[in-house]
Design a protein around this motif. Structure first.
Motif, PDB file in Angstrom:
ATOM      1  N   THR A   1      69.725  51.659 118.652  1.00  0.00           N
ATOM      2  CA  THR A   1      70.116  50.680 119.690  1.00  0.00           C
ATOM      3  C   THR A   1      71.675  50.648 119.646  1.00  0.00           C
ATOM      4  N   PHE A   2      72.257  50.360 118.618  1.00  0.00           N
ATOM      5  CA  PHE A   2      73.625  50.100 118.595  1.00  0.00           C
ATOM      6  C   PHE A   2      74.450  51.447 118.898  1.00  0.00           C
ATOM      7  N   LEU A   3      74.066  52.616 118.599  1.00  0.00           N
ATOM      8  CA  LEU A   3      74.722  53.779 118.937  1.00  0.00           C
ATOM      9  C   LEU A   3      74.742  53.986 120.607  1.00  0.00           C
ATOM     10  N   ILE A   4      73.557  53.841 121.131  1.00  0.00           N
ATOM     11  CA  ILE A   4      73.400  54.069 122.499  1.00  0.00           C
ATOM     12  C   ILE A   4      74.316  53.011 123.439  1.00  0.00           C
ATOM     13  N   SER A   5      74.361  51.732 122.642  1.00  0.00           N
ATOM     14  CA  SER A   5      75.139  50.763 123.397  1.00  0.00           C
ATOM     15  C   SER A   5      76.801  50.919 123.301  1.00  0.00           C
ATOM     16  N   ASP A   6      76.857  51.229 121.919  1.00  0.00           N
ATOM     17  CA  ASP A   6      78.565  51.413 121.527  1.00  0.00           C
ATOM     18  C   ASP A   6      79.134  52.470 121.756  1.00  0.00           C
ATOM     19  N   VAL A   7      78.530  53.700 122.055  1.00  0.00           N
ATOM     20  CA  VAL A   7      79.380  54.825 122.286  1.00  0.00           C
ATOM     21  C   VAL A   7      79.775  54.832 123.862  1.00  0.00           C
TER      22      VAL A   7
ATOM     23  N   ASN B   1      70.281  45.997 107.553  1.00  0.00           N
ATOM     24  CA  ASN B   1      70.295  47.337 106.963  1.00  0.00           C
ATOM     25  C   ASN B   1      72.061  47.783 107.164  1.00  0.00           C
ATOM     26  N   ILE B   2      72.149  48.785 106.667  1.00  0.00           N
ATOM     27  CA  ILE B   2      73.621  49.229 106.597  1.00  0.00           C
ATOM     28  C   ILE B   2      74.218  49.340 107.986  1.00  0.00           C
ATOM     29  N   TRP B   3      73.474  49.541 108.958  1.00  0.00           N
ATOM     30  CA  TRP B   3      74.147  49.730 110.241  1.00  0.00           C
ATOM     31  C   TRP B   3      74.449  48.535 110.671  1.00  0.00           C
ATOM     32  N   ASN B   4      74.012  47.357 110.350  1.00  0.00           N
ATOM     33  CA  ASN B   4      74.686  46.113 110.841  1.00  0.00           C
ATOM     34  C   ASN B   4      76.013  46.030 110.226  1.00  0.00           C
TER      35      ASN B   4
ATOM     36  N   VAL C   1      74.909  39.808 108.846  1.00  0.00           N
ATOM     37  CA  VAL C   1      74.534  40.440 107.620  1.00  0.00           C
ATOM     38  C   VAL C   1      73.874  39.536 106.705  1.00  0.00           C
ATOM     39  N   LEU C   2      74.856  38.462 106.368  1.00  0.00           N
ATOM     40  CA  LEU C   2      74.452  37.758 105.294  1.00  0.00           C
ATOM     41  C   LEU C   2      73.608  36.465 105.495  1.00  0.00           C
ATOM     42  N   ALA C   3      73.719  35.790 106.365  1.00  0.00           N
ATOM     43  CA  ALA C   3      72.605  35.043 107.164  1.00  0.00           C
ATOM     44  C   ALA C   3      71.389  35.665 107.291  1.00  0.00           C
ATOM     45  N   PRO C   4      71.170  36.860 107.827  1.00  0.00           N
ATOM     46  CA  PRO C   4      69.628  37.277 108.217  1.00  0.00           C
ATOM     47  C   PRO C   4      69.249  37.725 106.837  1.00  0.00           C
TER      48      PRO C   4
END
Length: 372
Positions: A94-100, A174-177, A263-266
């Motif tokens: 989802t991040f990749l599709i949105s951000d690229v 996860n690390i992607w965040n 990251v931290l709060a979730p």
């Protein structure tokens, strides 16, 4: 707000002083200096065209972004056999599709279309660590208030049906965040909404540039849950960039805030079984107190972590409120070389085709996202 150390005023190009903005002779075509022409009116029209071009560039950025996301989703579904069609797309995809499309295509195209004719050079200043953390603390209550207003308004307008999709995405810890929310997002967004927007508009007034940067940043999210705190943070980040002309400080603050929220709060919230809490709460209301006691004992460590986090976060917000109240009127602004006069400022900046189109488009997409 006393920073950075003297000299504080950005070194703008110097123009002859007078009752109205004056310009070098070379900036006006010869016919504009004829007695029957009004140089001041011509200057306002030029400024209006500059802001219209910027608004149109932002509008095209959104269109290219959405088109790119639509195309990439189609490619992914075709190649991966329908992945994501039912909402089961992993968050990294989802991040990749949105951000690229946004970072690599839409934003660069928008900057190119803005041109460089309105950009002016300014001196750069460093910020001391004490001032950095002081301003960072001041950001947190702005974000908290903006988040509360956005959440309440979103739920009120949708009869409680709206959901914050960005928050839901961040809960997939996860690390992607870290990669997309904490690193890439702040870098590209600060480059676009602070450096590019402010560099292109600061010659028309520092407050004008900062407010436009914050408003565009808020509208860009196209999420009513995020609009108010994004706007307020955008104004603060814009002020920091205005006074230092260095992107590193607002970017670092943006990263810290995104790390906390994304990251931290979730991660802390996932230490406690919140789904089970709803069930045992209902059981306790029906007289089954033992179920609540059992749940509390099973989640004791998570509850302790959560309690410490919220106590510290609340204390920091309180400190930030105090700092905001004490320092709000100390903010420093300087007269820009082509400062837009009051009375025509808002009409010049926002009353043009490009800006109106950008605002209408983003508000429309925000409304669609709220009710769908």
């Amino acid at each position: 707000m006393m920073f950075p150390q003297q000299p504080q005023q950005p070194q703008y190009p110097q123009y002859p002083q007078g009752p109205a903005p004056q310009y070098p002779q070379s900036q006006f075509p010869q016919q504009l200096q004829q007695p029957n022409r009004n140089p001041f009116f011509e200057w306002l029209q030029r400024a209006k065209r500059d802001f219209s071009r910027i608004g149109a560039s932002l509008c095209l950025m959104v269109i290219i972004w959405y088109a790119g996301v639509f195309l990439l989703k189609g490619v992914v579904r075709a190649v991966a056999g329908g992945v994501g069609a039912g909402g089961d797309m992993p968050n990294w995809m989802t991040f990749l599709i949105s951000d690229v499309p946004l970072y690599l295509i839409a934003m660069p195209v928008a900057v190119v279309l803005m041109g460089k004719s309105t950009v002016i050079e300014t001196r750069k200043f460093n910020m001391k660590p004490g001032m950095f953390f002081k301003l960072l603390f001041m950001c947190l209550p702005m974000m908290w208030v903006g988040s509360m207003v956005g959440s309440m308004l979103s739920l009120a307008l949708s009869d409680g049906e709206a959901t914050n999709r960005v928050a839901d995405l961040a809960m997939q810890t996860n690390i992607w965040n870290v990669v997309f929310l904490v690193i890439l997002g702040p870098i590209f967004e600060e480059w676009m909404f602070r450096k590019q927007l402010i560099d292109h508009t600061r010659k028309y007034g520092e407050k004008t540039a900062i407010l436009l940067s914050g408003l565009a940043f808020g509208l860009f999210h196209m999420n009513l849950f995020q609009f108010f705190y994004a706007f307020l943070l955008g104004v603060m980040f814009g002020y920091i960039y205005m006074r230092t002309s260095k992107l590193r400080y607002s970017t670092a603050m943006h990263m810290i805030i995104n790390f906390n929220g994304g990251v931290l709060a979730p991660w802390i919230l996932t230490r406690v079984d919140l789904d089970q809490l709803d069930k045992v709460s209902q059981a306790a209301e029906n007289g089954n107190v033992a179920a609540m006691e059992q749940w509390a004992s099973q989640n004791a460590t998570g509850l302790a972590i959560m309690l410490v986090y919220f106590l510290l976060y609340g204390a920091v917000i309180l400190v930030g409120f105090v700092l905001l109240i004490r320092n709000f009127r100390k903010a420093e602004f300087y007269t820009a070389p082509e400062e837009l006069p009051r009375g025509v400022r808002a009409k010049t900046v926002y009353g043009n085709v490009g800006m109106v189109t950008f605002i209408v488009l983003t508000v429309l997409l925000t409304a669609i996202g709220l009710f769908l």
